[in-house]
Design a protein around this motif. Structure first.
Motif: not given
Length: 391
Positions: A213-223, A225-233, A272-279
């Motif tokens: 993704p273009a912005t760092p915030e989007d890259r952090e959020l997508l990363g 999500l992809l780190d979650l197990p597939p069923v949790y995602r 939320a552990n990776r992105l506290p603003d999205l708690a």
């Protein structure tokens, strides 16, 4: 003697809701109806439909649960939603796919009569053909579903392919999809199943990286999500992204309601552990919508999807016919060259009476050996050679 019409049943999601409202487990429902727990789970997921006396027993049980749940439903409608649920007014990039208002065709004559009584008597609208209804569903759901699948996989090409395959499958099974209470949900479930298949990891293009993704915030959020197990995602995306209710999320992921709730809580905690603003769930919902809307993922034209599905169906049909013809030909050749009668194995040989034994030269005696030795010694030089002469 004609057979009566089958007893009507509520939609699959309503069956599950009634069972949970009545505080019954799948085992208890299975025991009362006389089936297995797995059969009840398939009925609630809409994968199979009960028939015969089991359908009658299941319909009676659901009718009892409906009657018992009426006072609770009336009281519940006056209460407010829980603060942890996904907001009702979400960004159109994710919620529009689940808000398709495509009228399903009437299942019986009574439904058509009820609709006619509510509407003024006027010129009836022209009934849609199957292709027109499919195109309308595709036009409303495909653009948003491609973006949702991208959040699930993180791969743009796979997201487009998953949605295309899901709609091709829907077109092949259109009579079933057309009468489904939530056709967009049917296609979404098929697209998610295809996108999450583990076989995609063996594809050659899997190793090629895609542009992030273009912005760092989007890259952090997508990363995150992809780190979650597939069923949790998938569970998090359905609940906090698409905006489904908890029972609907549990039904689509084929899990119990408590299990789906635990998956959502753990997934939120990991993000939320990776992105506290999205708690806060509302902020997470808004960021998921923004991330999906930031990607320009165009779906192919509906006519291309339909024609592609038909071509694939014809290809596999011809392949099946060719394979069947090959099997028949091989069987016919085997029958043609195979022996038609039994040939016994020759019996082992046995001696025959009256035949003299084989004879041959007898071994030399000592006298014969002595004579042979003397002849070899005396005649070893041989006679003298005679030469021709003129005399």
């Amino acid at each position: 003697m004609t057979q009566g019409a089958a007893t009507p049943l509520p939609p699959p999601k309503e069956r599950r809701r009634l069972r949970e409202a009545g505080s019954l487990s799948r085992d208890e429902v299975a025991e009362r109806v006389g089936v297995t727990r797995e059969t009840v789970r398939r009925w609630e997921a809409g994968r199979t439909t009960p028939k015969g006396h089991k359908r009658e027993a299941y319909a009676r049980l659901l009718a009892e649960l409906t009657t018992a749940a009426e006072p609770t439903t009336t009281a519940t409608t006056a209460t407010t939603a829980t603060p942890t649920a996904a907001p009702t007014t979400a960004a159109p990039t994710l919620t529009a796919a689940t808000a398709i208002q495509e009228p399903a065709p009437p299942a019986a004559g009574s439904t058509a009569v009820a609709v006619a009584e509510r509407e003024p008597v006027a010129a009836a609208p022209r009934a849609r053909t199957a292709a027109e209804a499919f195109d309308a569903l595709y036009a409303h759901a495909a653009p948003f579903l491609v973006r949702q699948t991208y959040l699930l996989t993180g791969r743009r090409i796979l997201a487009r392919e998953s949605v295309e395959r899901a709609f091709q499958q829907a077109w092949q099974q259109w009579p079933e999809v057309a009468v489904d209470p939530d056709p967009a949900g049917w296609v979404r479930a098929a697209a998610y199943e295809y996108a999450m298949s583990p076989w995609h990891g063996l594809r050659p293009g899997k190793q090629r990286p895609e542009a992030p993704p273009a912005t760092p915030e989007d890259r952090e959020l997508l990363g995150a999500l992809l780190d979650l197990p597939p069923v949790y995602r998938r569970t998090l995306l359905l609940y906090d992204g698409v905006g489904l209710d908890l029972p609907e999320t549990a039904a689509e992921t084929e899990a119990s309601t408590p299990a789906a709730a635990n998956r959502i809580l753990h997934a939120r905690e990991a993000v939320a552990n990776r992105l506290p603003d999205l708690a806060v769930p509302e902020q997470l919902h808004q960021r998921l919508a923004e991330l999906a809307g930031s990607e320009r993922l165009d779906a192919p034209v509906s006519t291309v999807v339909r024609s592609g599905g038909e071509k694939r169906t014809r290809f596999w049909t011809r392949a099946a016919v060719a394979f069947t013809v090959f099997i028949i030909g091989a069987t016919a050749l085997t029958v043609r060259v195979a022996p038609t009668h039994y040939e016994p194995v020759p019996a082992p040989g046995s001696p025959i009476a009256g035949v003299p034994p084989l004879t041959g030269p007898e071994p030399l005696t000592p006298a014969d050996l002595e004579l042979r030795k003397e002849l070899r010694e005396k005649l070893s030089g041989g006679p003298e050679r005679l030469a021709p002469s003129t005399e």
